[in-house]
Design a protein around this motif. Structure first.
Motif, mmCIF file in Angstrom:
data_model
loop_
_atom_site.group_PDB
_atom_site.id
_atom_site.type_symbol
_atom_site.label_atom_id
_atom_site.label_comp_id
_atom_site.label_asym_id
_atom_site.label_seq_id
_atom_site.Cartn_x
_atom_site.Cartn_y
_atom_site.Cartn_z
ATOM 1 N N ASP A 143 0.835 -1.210 0.000
ATOM 2 C CA ASP A 143 0.000 0.000 0.000
ATOM 3 C C ASP A 143 0.862 1.248 0.000
ATOM 4 O O ASP A 143 0.533 2.240 -0.643
ATOM 5 N N ILE A 144 1.961 1.202 0.774
ATOM 6 C CA ILE A 144 2.827 2.365 0.943
ATOM 7 C C ILE A 144 4.249 1.938 0.600
ATOM 8 O O ILE A 144 4.719 0.904 1.077
ATOM 9 N N ILE A 145 4.939 2.724 -0.221
ATOM 10 C CA ILE A 145 6.315 2.410 -0.593
ATOM 11 C C ILE A 145 7.206 3.574 -0.190
ATOM 12 O O ILE A 145 6.952 4.722 -0.566
ATOM 13 N N ILE A 146 8.240 3.245 0.588
ATOM 14 C CA ILE A 146 9.046 4.276 1.246
ATOM 15 C C ILE A 146 10.522 4.097 0.925
ATOM 16 O O ILE A 146 11.041 2.988 0.985
ATOM 17 N N GLY A 147 11.200 5.184 0.608
ATOM 18 C CA GLY A 147 12.640 5.114 0.444
ATOM 19 C C GLY A 147 13.294 6.377 0.976
ATOM 20 O O GLY A 147 12.681 7.448 1.002
ATOM 21 N N CYS A 148 14.556 6.245 1.418
ATOM 22 C CA CYS A 148 15.291 7.440 1.784
ATOM 23 C C CYS A 148 15.730 8.118 0.494
ATOM 24 O O CYS A 148 15.837 7.483 -0.546
ATOM 25 N N THR A 149 15.998 9.407 0.589
ATOM 26 C CA THR A 149 16.360 10.103 -0.627
ATOM 27 C C THR A 149 17.331 11.251 -0.381
ATOM 28 O O THR A 149 17.105 12.122 0.448
ATOM 29 N N GLY A 150 18.469 11.153 -1.079
ATOM 30 C CA GLY A 150 19.468 12.222 -1.069
ATOM 31 C C GLY A 150 19.457 12.828 -2.450
ATOM 32 O O GLY A 150 18.835 13.860 -2.699
ATOM 33 N N GLY A 151 20.097 12.139 -3.406
ATOM 34 C CA GLY A 151 19.993 12.538 -4.802
ATOM 35 C C GLY A 151 18.854 11.808 -5.504
ATOM 36 O O GLY A 151 18.420 12.224 -6.575
ATOM 37 N N GLY A 152 18.403 10.721 -4.913
ATOM 38 C CA GLY A 152 17.221 10.038 -5.430
ATOM 39 C C GLY A 152 17.453 8.679 -6.076
ATOM 40 O O GLY A 152 16.500 8.057 -6.537
ATOM 41 N N SER A 172 16.906 14.308 -7.750
ATOM 42 C CA SER A 172 16.714 13.782 -9.110
ATOM 43 C C SER A 172 15.612 14.527 -9.862
ATOM 44 O O SER A 172 14.512 14.725 -9.329
ATOM 45 N N PRO A 173 15.883 14.984 -11.110
ATOM 46 C CA PRO A 173 14.841 15.650 -11.902
ATOM 47 C C PRO A 173 13.594 14.784 -12.100
ATOM 48 O O PRO A 173 12.479 15.320 -12.105
ATOM 49 N N ILE A 174 13.775 13.476 -12.237
ATOM 50 C CA ILE A 174 12.599 12.601 -12.391
ATOM 51 C C ILE A 174 11.726 12.665 -11.149
ATOM 52 O O ILE A 174 10.521 12.922 -11.219
ATOM 53 N N LEU A 175 12.344 12.456 -9.993
ATOM 54 C CA LEU A 175 11.565 12.476 -8.748
ATOM 55 C C LEU A 175 11.007 13.871 -8.486
ATOM 56 O O LEU A 175 9.892 14.021 -7.980
ATOM 57 N N SER A 176 11.779 14.907 -8.835
ATOM 58 C CA SER A 176 11.320 16.269 -8.611
ATOM 59 C C SER A 176 10.040 16.532 -9.406
ATOM 60 O O SER A 176 9.073 17.124 -8.899
ATOM 61 N N GLN A 177 10.035 16.086 -10.658
ATOM 62 C CA GLN A 177 8.844 16.291 -11.493
ATOM 63 C C GLN A 177 7.644 15.530 -10.912
ATOM 64 O O GLN A 177 6.535 16.068 -10.839
ATOM 65 N N LEU A 178 7.883 14.304 -10.480
ATOM 66 C CA LEU A 178 6.790 13.494 -9.924
ATOM 67 C C LEU A 178 6.245 14.114 -8.627
ATOM 68 O O LEU A 178 5.041 14.101 -8.381
ATOM 69 N N TYR A 179 7.151 14.637 -7.839
ATOM 70 C CA TYR A 179 6.735 15.288 -6.579
ATOM 71 C C TYR A 179 5.941 16.542 -6.896
ATOM 72 O O TYR A 179 4.881 16.800 -6.304
ATOM 73 N N HIS A 180 6.445 17.309 -7.856
ATOM 74 C CA HIS A 180 5.773 18.533 -8.289
ATOM 75 C C HIS A 180 4.376 18.209 -8.821
ATOM 76 O O HIS A 180 3.430 18.985 -8.623
ATOM 77 N N ASP A 181 4.241 17.068 -9.471
ATOM 78 C CA ASP A 181 2.954 16.661 -10.052
ATOM 79 C C ASP A 181 2.040 15.969 -9.038
ATOM 80 O O ASP A 181 0.987 15.437 -9.411
ATOM 81 N N GLY A 182 2.463 15.933 -7.785
ATOM 82 C CA GLY A 182 1.608 15.361 -6.744
ATOM 83 C C GLY A 182 1.531 13.849 -6.739
ATOM 84 O O GLY A 182 0.623 13.267 -6.147
ATOM 85 N N MET A 183 2.494 13.202 -7.373
ATOM 86 C CA MET A 183 2.460 11.745 -7.438
ATOM 87 C C MET A 183 3.106 11.087 -6.218
ATOM 88 O O MET A 183 3.006 9.881 -6.037
#
Lengths: 452, 452
Positions: free
Chosen positions: B258-267, B345-356
């Protein structure tokens, strides 16, 4: 092509330990009371050790002893361990030999020691104890015992050989993280430690001394017993899970090893690794060559005598009949800490005496050379102790290269070297020594073996 | 009862990387030339990076990219990694939630970094290069790259953030054991290093600065290219093996997180872990909650801005559109070294920005508290970085305890903490700090983000 790694399923974790003694025609000699020189009875031993562990120590007959469910459950946190085909090492050596290793380092204790620690903590808890005391050399056993005690809710007091305590502060922190109390040995917390410090104020300690301190600390307090990570029959019994899993894995892939190699200090790794294979040999069902690899700095098998000796410097422990270079021997600060013990498991000693196995000794720098070869080929950074087995395996593989024989060489990779980087640094810097006792030094140490 | 550990077979190691960008409705913004502010072309990038890696970096369309056989062969030295059911942690927390983790620490680099290092070394070798240069923070990436270069026969020059170089001499020795040249950054070996040392002689360094030095060292010599262990699209592509294996393992046991969690520095860890699951979400095939866990000392997601910024302090690298707190930010000497990067990471940044996806930030001491809880329950000593994910998983599990929900919580255990014992020592001694930048400090750092 055969897989790189063969994993068993959790259901294939052994349900029973295998007691090699049941198949030995000549049993290992009993432990003797250091005062009376009579065989130690259960009544005498239960003051020092947990009761069920004493039963296991004294049992020369029961072939299979059940592994408690709680212990098997813990094993599932890190077992089964993989049997690995060392394709890259074979390629690097250009040998026609097939090399396999059983990797016991994939757990936080960093070695096979956890296999027995979990069992010993379980029996201590079952007996209703408050805690246990123990010693640690390189730190693997202490870490393993700390992890096991943390899991079962027991106190854990660890006497750590001073040279390791100073060279491996990180090991100490792992133990503290798992809630253990860690004391540098020799220490002022015990009578035997105080005596030793008076006599040799600059000593860097030894396993033999740390054992004496831990035993004293256990027997002088209520609710504590002493636990030991090597030498004893009960420890080799628990470590048989290594050999049992290996045997099942080899059967799965349809391979039979020709040569089985393990490093050996007190004998827990080697004894566990070879147990079921040696059983086959003793029963006449199969033949294998067994090789124990030890450091030239502490050469119990290759230069010791087969005699009753003390396991500890303080002479508070029972006498064991074993290959020994004398309990008075304080080894040079050799970084392969786990192999710095003057004696050898009575089971392995008897088998060696009976011609059932061989032994070789290597100098420290050649061992680290083998370690680096292995690390660069297989990725895994090996423990200095385990690297003695790597060295022996490489030697055998190079012999096959000369003869063209396609032998199957199997060794135990008992642990990782993540806490041995000071030693690797010395090797990388070219400042590592190759200390080996002279004949005179050794004769002096062996002269401390008592007449029994 | 379901197994503790689910291992895939070697045949189930993914044959293709999964390129999440192919399923993103809004693609990550392209890298910009720092001079012209125009999108970087392949021609510009191949001077810095290996050619095939540039193709992977720029490819927003190909959903699956084949993993070369040589890379898959190396993966077999340590993969597939296990999916672990954290039974003991569940019991300790008393939660009805089911907790799983994917354990990427069972290799000598100690983390998931090896997944991309092997691929990058392979492409460098294929291109006929002499060697590669790179930077390392906590040391995991440098170790991974050293191991990969040793295997493929490449030189490896590592710029190691000074604070880690000093606090983690053992990491340095592992790299040396695998034949790498390790230099503390900032150093006098590059122009950018010299400039920084002049301006800030006491600096403990940062990833941003080490990147600048490594890039300069690569582009000013023949036969060298620069390799990077995080942030870039190509790295997240390689790390998709984590998520792909996890997904196959979950399908095998018939469980859906249900929930997927990871630590993130550069992504790199988070991006690889979530990739195939996020793909399902983007395609509308399934829904998951995704949580990135970062340190309050370097809060790119939770307190940064979404803007074009430099990846490095020296401003020699392309600009990336990402969540950033400014390339001028030099983080406090926080021991969770791998997360000390100002961007994302630009990929994660875009996804975060898009509310995903969501993000949370934790203080260092609460992270270590979670680490010790985990270590004592599950045995494994976690890396400080990974412990941010553990903390978030525990928080979610405790929410389930309150509500009684039996959610499936899945987190990435990206590495082990065997080289972070100084940090554990501080935590055990109660001397660890909880440094968090004030609003003013952060505003000052964010003011260094250029206007593009």
């Amino acid at each position: 092509m055969e897989n790189y790694r063969t994993y068993l399923t959790e259901e294939e974790i052994p349900t029973h330990y295998y007691n090699l003694r049941a198949d030995m025609p000549t049993k290992p000699a009993p432990l003797l009371n250091p005062g009376t020189h009579q065989p130690m009875t259960k009544d005498e031993l239960v003051g020092v050790f947990c009761e069920e562990l004493v039963d296991q120590e004294l049992d020369n007959d029961t072939r299979f002893i059940e592994i408690p469910e709680e212990v098997r459950d813990y094993y599932k946190n890190y077992r089964p361990s993989p049997l690995v085909r060392a394709y890259n090492l074979e390629k690097k050596l250009g040998t026609p030999a097939k090399i396999y290793f059983k990797f016991e380092g994939n757990n936080t204790s960093g070695s096979h020691k956890l296999n027995s620690a979990v069992a010993q903590a379980y029996y201590a808890k079952k007996q209703g104890l408050k805690g246990v005391t123990t010693e640690t050399g390189a730190g693997q056993w202490g870490t393993a015992m700390s992890m096991a005690c943390s899991y079962f809710g027991l106190e854990c007091d660890v006497y750590m050989v001073k040279v390791s305590y100073e060279q491996k502060p990180f090991r100490r922190e792992v133990m503290r993280t798992y809630g253990a109390n860690v004391t540098a040995s020799p220490s002022n917390t015990t009578e035997v430690g105080k005596r030793l410090l008076e006599e040799f104020p600059d000593t860097t300690g030894s396993l033999g001394c740390a054992i004496s301190e831990a035993v004293e600390s256990a027997v002088t307090r209520d609710g504590y017993r002493y636990v030991l990570g090597s030498v004893l029959n009960l420890v080799l019994l628990h470590q048989s899970v290594i050999g049992l899993e290996s045997k099942t894995a080899f059967e799965k892939i349809g391979v039979k090893p020709d040569i089985i190699i393990g490093c050996t200090g007190g004998g827990s790794n080697l004894g566990g690794l070879i147990a079921p294979f040696m059983g086959e040999k003793l029963r006449g069902e199969a033949d294998y060559r067994f090789i124990g690899a030890e450091p030239t700095s502490c050469p119990s098998f290759t230069r010791g005598v087969f005699a009753y000796d003390f396991a500890d410097t303080g002479h508070v422990c029972p006498l064991a009949k074993m290959y020994t270079i004398g309990s008075g021997y304080i080894p040079a600060p050799n970084h392969a800490g786990g192999l710095r013990f003057h004696g050898m498991s009575p089971i392995l000693s008897q088998l060696y005496h009976d011609g059932m196995m061989e032994a070789v000794a290597y100098k420290q720098t050649e061992v680290f050379e083998a370690a680096e070869t292995f690390a660069n080929a297989e990725g895994i950074l090996p423990a200095p102790e385990s690297s003695h087995a790597i060295k022996a395996a490489i030697e055998e593989a190079l012999k096959c290269k000369e003869t063209g024989e396609e032998k199957v060489i199997f060794f135990g990779l008992s642990g990782t070297g993540y806490f041995d980087l000071k030693a690797y640094e010395q090797y990388n810097d070219g400042t590592m020594n190759d200390y080996t006792p002279t004949d005179e030094e050794l004769a002096e140490a062996i002269a401390t073996v008592p007449e029994v």
